[in-house]
Design an enzyme around this catalytic site. Structure first.
Site, PDB file in Angstrom:
ATOM      1  N   ASN A   9       0.425 -13.512  -5.501  1.00  0.00           N
ATOM      2  CA  ASN A   9       0.995 -14.355  -6.551  1.00  0.00           C
ATOM      3  C   ASN A   9       0.336 -15.722  -6.439  1.00  0.00           C
ATOM      4  OD1 ASN A   9       2.540 -15.947  -8.218  1.00  0.00           O
ATOM      5  ND2 ASN A   9       4.460 -15.691  -7.074  1.00  0.00           N
ATOM      6  N   TRP A  10      -0.561 -16.007  -7.370  1.00  0.00           N
ATOM      7  CA  TRP A  10      -1.336 -17.246  -7.277  1.00  0.00           C
ATOM      8  C   TRP A  10      -0.540 -18.468  -7.751  1.00  0.00           C
ATOM      9  CZ3 TRP A  10      -6.874 -15.618  -9.415  1.00  0.00           C
ATOM     10  CH2 TRP A  10      -7.376 -14.594  -8.595  1.00  0.00           C
ATOM     11  N   LYS A  11       0.656 -18.234  -8.267  1.00  0.00           N
ATOM     12  CA  LYS A  11       1.522 -19.332  -8.754  1.00  0.00           C
ATOM     13  C   LYS A  11       0.719 -20.258  -9.677  1.00  0.00           C
ATOM     14  CE  LYS A  11       4.501 -18.639  -4.831  1.00  0.00           C
ATOM     15  NZ  LYS A  11       5.468 -19.159  -3.889  1.00  0.00           N
ATOM     16  N   HIS A  97      11.025 -14.219 -10.218  1.00  0.00           N
ATOM     17  CA  HIS A  97      10.673 -14.938  -8.984  1.00  0.00           C
ATOM     18  C   HIS A  97      11.677 -16.065  -8.753  1.00  0.00           C
ATOM     19  CE1 HIS A  97       8.496 -17.380  -6.113  1.00  0.00           C
ATOM     20  NE2 HIS A  97       7.820 -16.295  -5.819  1.00  0.00           N
ATOM     21  N   GLU A  99      11.322 -19.001  -7.892  1.00  0.00           N
ATOM     22  CA  GLU A  99      10.954 -20.299  -8.493  1.00  0.00           C
ATOM     23  C   GLU A  99      11.337 -20.341  -9.959  1.00  0.00           C
ATOM     24  OE1 GLU A  99       6.914 -20.164  -7.117  1.00  0.00           O
ATOM     25  OE2 GLU A  99       7.631 -20.491  -5.076  1.00  0.00           O
ATOM     26  N   GLU A 169      12.335 -11.294  -1.429  1.00  0.00           N
ATOM     27  CA  GLU A 169      11.772 -12.581  -1.023  1.00  0.00           C
ATOM     28  C   GLU A 169      12.913 -13.527  -0.646  1.00  0.00           C
ATOM     29  OE1 GLU A 169       7.519 -13.125  -2.788  1.00  0.00           O
ATOM     30  OE2 GLU A 169       8.969 -14.132  -4.051  1.00  0.00           O
ATOM     31  N   GLY A 175       6.992 -20.283   1.234  1.00  0.00           N
ATOM     32  CA  GLY A 175       6.228 -21.522   1.347  1.00  0.00           C
ATOM     33  C   GLY A 175       6.686 -22.415   2.485  1.00  0.00           C
ATOM     34  N   SER A 215       6.014 -16.315   3.233  1.00  0.00           N
ATOM     35  CA  SER A 215       5.139 -16.697   4.356  1.00  0.00           C
ATOM     36  C   SER A 215       4.445 -15.497   5.009  1.00  0.00           C
ATOM     37  CB  SER A 215       5.918 -17.514   5.383  1.00  0.00           C
ATOM     38  OG  SER A 215       6.384 -18.719   4.793  1.00  0.00           O
ATOM     39  N   GLY A 236       2.066 -15.404  -1.434  1.00  0.00           N
ATOM     40  CA  GLY A 236       1.806 -16.639  -2.178  1.00  0.00           C
ATOM     41  C   GLY A 236       0.592 -17.350  -1.604  1.00  0.00           C
ATOM     42  N   GLY A 237       0.841 -18.370  -0.801  1.00  0.00           N
ATOM     43  CA  GLY A 237      -0.216 -19.232  -0.283  1.00  0.00           C
ATOM     44  C   GLY A 237      -1.428 -18.499   0.277  1.00  0.00           C
TER      45      GLY A 237
HETATM   46  P1  13P Z   1       4.377 -17.826   0.277  1.00  0.00           P
HETATM   47  O1  13P Z   1       3.591 -16.611   0.731  1.00  0.00           O
HETATM   48  O2  13P Z   1       3.494 -19.003  -0.014  1.00  0.00           O
HETATM   49  O3  13P Z   1       5.513 -18.116   1.203  1.00  0.00           O
HETATM   50  O4  13P Z   1       5.032 -17.429  -1.138  1.00  0.00           O
HETATM   51  C1  13P Z   1       5.721 -16.254  -1.252  1.00  0.00           C
HETATM   52  C2  13P Z   1       5.984 -15.987  -2.684  1.00  0.00           C
HETATM   53  O5  13P Z   1       6.749 -16.679  -3.320  1.00  0.00           O
HETATM   54  C3  13P Z   1       5.265 -14.871  -3.322  1.00  0.00           C
HETATM   55  O6  13P Z   1       5.773 -14.594  -4.578  1.00  0.00           O
END
Ligand code: 13P
Length: 259
Positions: A9-11, A97, A99, A169, A175, A215, A236-237
Site C-alpha cells: 500500500n503506497w499510500k 483502511h 486511515e 491491521e 507506521g 510495521s 505500508g512503509g
Molecule cells: P506500515 O507498514 O507503514 O506500518 O503501514 C501498514 C499499513 O497501513 C498498510 O496498509
C-alpha cells in the site's frame, strides 16, 4: 493450502515517474519468483494507476487501488468507481483502511457498500479491520474486530466470499514500528477465521486469506507468515522501496511449507 498474498500500500506517496520506476524495479527484482507460488499486489495512488498498469501489462504482479466508491457512475465529484478501476487495469482494491476510517469518515456501513460494489464489478476487495490502541488496552480487540467483520461482510454471498481478502491491521501497529508479535496477530486471525466459519461454513473459512498489516518489515515477515492463520501481508512503509518489498516477498516464500 492458501496461496500467500503480499500487497504494497503506497499510500499518498510517489509521482507517476516514481511509481513507474518502483514497479520496473520490482519486475526485475522479483523475476526469479514463480507467480504460481505467491500473489504480489501493488497499490499506487490513483494518479499513477494507469501508467503502472501499462508497465505491468501481461505481468503477474497485480494492480490495486487504495479505495473505491460504491456507485458505478454518476454525479459524485472526486470519486472513482469500481468499473473505472477495472478499466484502468486494477484487479484489487483496498477498502476501509484505518486511515480512511480515521480521517475521511469511513464506517463499516460505507465499507460494506464499497465491498459489494467492488465485487459486482469483478474486483478482489482487500477489506481492512483492526482495533485502536485504546480498544486493545480496554480489552475490546475481539469485540471490535467481530463487529467490523460482521458489518463489513453484511449481505456478501458465500460465492462472493471466495474473492474477499481480509487484512487485519491493528491501528497501533501502523507506521509506528510496533509490530504485533506473530502470536498476537495469529490470535486475531484465528478469531476472524472462526467467525467466518460461523457465518459461512468450513469451505469459505478454510479458503479465506487473511493478511496482517502494521510495521511489516523484511526482518519480521517470515515469523509472521509462519503462523498458521497468517496468509499474507499488507505493507505500508516497507513497500516504497524495491529492495525491502522484495525481501518481504522472499520472507513469505521462505515461510511456505508451514504446517
Ligand atoms: P506500515 O507498514 O507503514 O506500518 O503501514 C501498514 C499499513 O497501513 C498498510 O496498509
Amino acid at each position: 493450502m492458501r496461496k500467500p498474498i503480499i500487497a504494497g500500500n503506497w499510500k499518498m506517496y510517489k509521482t507517476v515517474a516514481e511509481s513507474v520506476d518502483l514497479v520496473n524495479r520490482l519486475k526485475e527484482s522479483l523475476k526469479e519468483v514463480f507467480a504460481s507460488k505467491i500473489d504480489v499486489v501493488v497499490a499506487p495512488v490513483y494518479t499513477s494507476l494507469y501508467a503502472v498498469s501499462k508497465v505491468l501489462s501481461g505481468h503477474w504482479i497485480a494492480l490495486s487501488a487504495q479505495d473505491v466508491f460504491w456507485e458505478m457512475e454518476g454525479a459524485y465529484t472526486g470519486e472513482v468507481s469500481p468499473i473505472m478501476l477495472k478499466d484502468c487495469g486494477c484487479s484489487y482494491t483496498i477498502i476501509g483502511h484505518s486511515e480512511r476510517r480515521q480521517y475521511f469518515g469511513e464506517t463499516d456501513e460505507t465499507v460494506n457498500r464499497k465491498l459489494r460494489a467492488a465485487l459486482q464489478a469483478g474486483l478482489y476487495p482487500i477489506v481492512c479491520v483492526g482495533e485502536t490502541l485504546n480498544e486493545r488496552e480496554q480489552g475490546e480487540t475481539f469485540q471490535v474486530v467481530d463487529r467490523q467483520v460482521r458489518r463489513c461482510l453484511a449481505e456478501v454471498s458465500p460465492a462472493d466470499m471466495q474473492k474477499v481478502i481480509i487484512a487485519y491491521e491493528p491501528v497501533w501497529a501502523i507506521g509506528t514500528g510496533k509490530t504485533a508479535t506473530p502470536e498476537q496477530a495469529n490470535e486475531v486471525h484465528a478469531f476472524i477465521r472462526d467467525l467466518v466459519f460461523r457465518l459461512y461454513g468450513t469451505q469459505v473459512a478454510d479458503q479465506l486469506r487473511i493478511q496482517y498489516g502494521g510495521s511489516v518489515k523484511p526482518e519480521n515477515t517470515k515469523g509472521l507468515m509462519e503462523q498458521p492463520d497468517i496468509d499474507g501481508a499488507l505493507v505500508g512503509g516497507a513497500s516504497l522501496k524495491a529492495d525491502s518489498f522484495t525481501a518481504i516477498v522472499m520472507g513469505a516464500l521462505a515461510a511456505m511449507g508451514k504446517g
